[in-house]
Scaffold this motif. Structure first.
Motif, short mmCIF file in Angstrom:
data_model
loop_
_atom_site.label_atom_id
_atom_site.label_comp_id
_atom_site.label_asym_id
_atom_site.label_seq_id
_atom_site.Cartn_x
_atom_site.Cartn_y
_atom_site.Cartn_z
N ARG A 109 0.81 -1.22 0.00
CA ARG A 109 0.00 0.00 0.00
C ARG A 109 0.84 1.27 0.00
N TRP A 110 1.94 1.27 0.75
CA TRP A 110 2.72 2.50 0.89
C TRP A 110 4.15 2.35 0.39
N GLN A 111 4.44 1.26 -0.30
CA GLN A 111 5.75 1.03 -0.91
C GLN A 111 6.91 1.05 0.11
N VAL A 112 6.68 0.49 1.27
CA VAL A 112 7.77 0.37 2.24
C VAL A 112 8.79 -0.62 1.68
N PRO A 113 10.05 -0.24 1.54
CA PRO A 113 11.04 -1.12 0.89
C PRO A 113 11.39 -2.34 1.76
N TRP A 114 11.80 -3.40 1.07
CA TRP A 114 12.18 -4.62 1.77
C TRP A 114 13.45 -4.45 2.59
N TRP A 198 2.51 5.10 6.84
CA TRP A 198 1.32 5.80 6.34
C TRP A 198 1.66 7.23 5.90
N TYR A 199 2.41 7.94 6.73
CA TYR A 199 2.68 9.34 6.42
C TYR A 199 3.53 9.49 5.17
N THR A 200 4.59 8.69 5.06
CA THR A 200 5.45 8.81 3.88
C THR A 200 4.76 8.30 2.62
N GLY A 201 3.80 7.36 2.79
CA GLY A 201 3.08 6.86 1.63
C GLY A 201 1.99 7.80 1.17
N ALA A 202 1.29 8.43 2.14
CA ALA A 202 0.18 9.32 1.80
C ALA A 202 0.61 10.77 1.59
N HIS A 203 1.74 11.15 2.19
CA HIS A 203 2.21 12.54 2.07
C HIS A 203 3.69 12.56 1.69
N PRO A 204 4.02 12.09 0.51
CA PRO A 204 5.43 12.06 0.10
C PRO A 204 6.00 13.48 0.02
N ILE A 205 7.24 13.59 0.50
CA ILE A 205 7.93 14.87 0.46
C ILE A 205 8.96 14.80 -0.66
#
Length: 211
Positions: A109-114, A198-205
């Motif tokens: 969902r938020w592309q958290v890397p492996w 969630w924050y980095t996936g929904a609110h990318p900087i």
């Protein structure tokens, strides 16, 4: 110059700080509690613990304070390790599997890397090794790894390794205060992970990626 009594006394370990290696004995005669250092107990015997009965001699230090020397457990045989409760094993394994599922969802969902999973794995291995070292130190009456160190490494991501070590080694499973703090650090770690994912996936900087 130290002076020592020639007769042995009996008592019960009233308090014991396993991390710092000392505590106090409550004498059977009802006198003042006597300081006990782990070096006063012969190597190869059970490490002191609260409620343990001992016989000992008393030595006065240079400041006139009483301390125990030549302390010997009344029952030399080590305490039998209590069986690991099936429910506690289910909780430990279930929590790790649940976090694995959560991580997979966060990855999709938020592309958290492996690579984050690799960090958790590395910290878990490190934490397991620390538990092994602490277990051996306890068995050999040596200086222990501070509980706060074990909790900190678990807090930053090594808690799966700690959960496994506690069950496999039967270590750090008896002290309720430690278990309570440990599971609190697990909850904090998972909450922080979810919030960051969630924050980095929904609110990318732009140009910044926490995960």
């Amino acid at each position: 110059m130290s002076s020592r009594t020639v007769h042995r006394l009996g008592g019960v370990v009233a308090t014991w700080n396993d991390d710092r290696g000392f505590g106090f004995i409550k004498p059977d005669d009802g006198g003042t509690d006597v300081f006990l250092h782990f070096t006063a107990v012969p190597r190869g015997t059970t490490r002191p613990y609260e409620g343990q009965r001992l016989t000992f001699e008393i030595e006065q230090d240079d400041k006139g304070r009483a301390r125990a020397v030549n302390a010997e457990p009344v029952l030399v045989a080590e305490r039998a390790e209590p069986p690991v409760r099936p429910t506690s094993v289910v909780v430990a394994i279930g929590s790790i599997l649940a976090f694995g599922t959560l991580f997979f969802v966060a990855h999709v969902r938020w592309q958290v890397p492996w690579t984050i999973a690799g960090i958790y794995l590395g910290l878990s291995i490190l934490t397991f090794v620390l538990y092994v070292a602490d277990k051996r130190a306890a068995q050999r009456n040596r200086w222990r790894t501070p509980e706060n160190t074990l909790l900190l490494v678990g807090l930053i991501g090594g808690w799966p390794g700690a959960a496994i070590a506690q069950k496999v080694l039967r270590h750090k499973t008896k002290k309720l205060s430690f278990r309570t703090r440990f599971w609190f650090t697990v909850i904090v770690n998972v909450i922080v992970f979810v919030l960051l994912a969630w924050y980095t996936g929904a609110h990318p900087i732009p140009g910044v990626k926490l995960f």
